[in-house]
Design an enzyme around this catalytic site. Structure first.
Site, PDB file in Angstrom:
ATOM      1  N   ARG A 165      -8.991   1.455  -4.362  1.00 21.32           N
ATOM      2  CA  ARG A 165      -9.483   1.681  -5.932  1.00 21.32           C
ATOM      3  C   ARG A 165     -10.962   1.715  -5.708  1.00 21.32           C
ATOM      4  O   ARG A 165     -11.603   1.125  -6.923  1.00 21.32           O
ATOM      5  CB  ARG A 165      -8.832   0.598  -6.572  1.00 21.32           C
ATOM      6  CG  ARG A 165      -7.468   0.655  -6.446  1.00 21.32           C
ATOM      7  CD  ARG A 165      -6.748   1.902  -7.279  1.00 21.32           C
ATOM      8  NE  ARG A 165      -5.126   1.506  -6.926  1.00 21.32           N
ATOM      9  CZ  ARG A 165      -4.445   2.265  -6.070  1.00 21.32           C
ATOM     10  NH1 ARG A 165      -5.198   2.815  -4.994  1.00 21.32           N
ATOM     11  NH2 ARG A 165      -3.315   2.010  -5.941  1.00 21.32           N
ATOM     12  N   SER A 246      -3.058  -0.905 -14.794  1.00 20.60           N
ATOM     13  CA  SER A 246      -3.073  -2.217 -14.069  1.00 20.60           C
ATOM     14  C   SER A 246      -4.464  -2.717 -14.256  1.00 20.60           C
ATOM     15  O   SER A 246      -5.355  -2.224 -13.962  1.00 20.60           O
ATOM     16  CB  SER A 246      -2.921  -2.057 -12.498  1.00 20.60           C
ATOM     17  OG  SER A 246      -1.370  -1.540 -12.258  1.00 20.60           O
ATOM     18  N   GLU A 364      -9.700  -4.098 -12.236  1.00 21.86           N
ATOM     19  CA  GLU A 364      -9.370  -2.714 -11.996  1.00 21.86           C
ATOM     20  C   GLU A 364     -10.367  -1.723 -13.076  1.00 21.86           C
ATOM     21  O   GLU A 364     -10.947  -0.921 -12.701  1.00 21.86           O
ATOM     22  CB  GLU A 364      -8.195  -2.313 -11.693  1.00 21.86           C
ATOM     23  CG  GLU A 364      -8.100  -0.889 -11.333  1.00 21.86           C
ATOM     24  CD  GLU A 364      -6.541  -0.280 -10.675  1.00 21.86           C
ATOM     25  OE1 GLU A 364      -6.220   0.869 -10.801  1.00 21.86           O
ATOM     26  OE2 GLU A 364      -5.793  -1.192 -10.273  1.00 21.86           O
TER      27      GLU A 364
END
Length: 375
Positions: A165, A246, A364
């Site tokens: 990520r 998320s 995130e």
């Protein structure tokens, strides 16, 4: 191309945020370059917005220019062999529309990334991933407008330093992704098959073993069903889909740390970063390898949140933000949430997990303005 103030809550999937002083929506590659260079030379603060699906915008808005990329198009490049398809995709192209196109044509490689909202240009910044696939597995390069030099560059996947990520862009390399180049698998089979299914939950949904292939359209359908069950597909009828997806990444910790956590917490081994073979001249004595560093494991952020006593649907008193009723990893806007509501709930979750397990969760989404606690 438009140039007008717009409420950021109307442009983001979390639906929070005040107005941008100036919003410009370049619709061609040339517009992107010209507009960006003009804004950069002015010294104005600037931000880039794609589909608005992985951002938290501030309640007070942004005193600067937001470039919302509105370019569209997918081009198949020349030079493919029978087994490979190379695509050049405009940054503003909706990601899931691209996945649908590739599945329709029987090109495999991103089918498990179905249902992820947002734009294609944002995908390499985050190195998006889901259900055992990551963009890094198919990304060849990006067409990048570099802030430092003002030049257009072709950055390869290696140059982007993709990780879990993250990418060099997310870690601070300033500029704008103009287009993305992908390499997918092609097949002449009557029923095109997916890449090997690498995620147990998806394999179970398809009735195959991990490592087996399945019809590519069935994989897309199964992923969309799984995501919908977690409120992770944009749906006007589903209040749990009003989120930034998320909210926390799965933490990666040293194996010694993981051994101190409850044994039933899910965890997965992480491959060592450097397995490069040693190359020596002929006849040279082999050199000892450097001592291996500590091994790492990936933990489930959702499981940590649940075990810290934060249940689905949890909300702080008086807050418009809540944990999704379907999935503890998502923070949702219950209809009147502010960005402050979201950040306060996120910090509460982080504090509870850190207090209970000594593990710090990292957000995130991208925060379009600094936050003392979470940026």
């Amino acid at each position: 191309m438009t140039d007008a103030p717009r409420e950021l809550r109307d442009l983001t999937t979390l639906r929070v945020g005040g107005a941008a002083r100036q919003l410009i929506e370049p619709g061609t590659e040339l517009d992107i370059v010209r507009t960006a260079l003009d804004v950069w030379s002015s010294g104005d603060d600037w931000w880039v917005l794609g589909g608005g699906s992985n951002v938290v915008a501030p309640d007070e808005g942004l005193d600067g220019t937001v470039l919302r990329l509105a370019t569209h198009g997918v081009k198949r490049l020349e030079g493919d062999d029978a087994a490979k398809v190379h695509l050049r995709v405009q940054a503003g192209e909706p990601w899931d529309a691209l996945v649908g196109l590739t599945v329709y044509n029987g090109w495999s490689g991103i089918e498990a990334l179905s249902g992820i909202p947002g734009s294609t240009g944002a995908a390499p910044i985050q190195n998006i991933g889901a259900y055992g696939q990551e963009l890094s597995q198919v990304l060849v390069a990006v067409d990048f407008l570099d802030f430092e030099t003002g030049h257009r560059l072709r950055l390869t996947a290696d140059e982007l330093g993709l990780g879990y990520r993250t990418s060099a862009i997310k870690r601070g390399r300033l500029g704008i992704v103009i287009a993305v180049e992908l390499e997918l698998e092609a097949t002449t089979d009557r029923v095109p098959l997916s890449r090997p299914v690498a995620y147990a939950q998806l394999a179970d949904a398809l009735g195959v073993a991990v490592g087996e292939r399945a019809p590519i359209r069935e994989v897309r359908d199964a992923v969309l069903r799984l995501r919908a069950g977690k409120g992770m597909v944009l749906d006007p009828a589903d209040p749990d889909s009003v989120s930034a997806g998320s909210f926390f990444t799965n933490p990666i910790v040293e194996e010694a740390v993981a051994r101190g956590l409850p044994a039933d917490l899910p965890r997965w081994p992480v491959e060592p970063d450097d397995d490069t073979p040693l190359v020596l001249p002929l006849g040279a004595e082999p050199l000892p390898r450097p001592a291996a560093g500590p091994r790492h494991v990936k933990l489930s952020a959702a499981a940590l949140i649940e075990r810290a006593g934060i249940h689905r649907g949890f909300a702080l008193p008086g807050s418009g933000a809540a944990i999704s009723s379907k999935h503890t990893l998502a923070i949702v806007n219950r209809g009147a949430a502010t960005a402050l509501d979201v950040l306060q709930l996120a910090e509460f979750v982080r504090t509870r997990v850190a207090s209970e397990f000594g593990v710090v969760l990292h957000p995130e989404p991208v925060f379009l303005a600094p936050s003392d606690d979470l940026y």
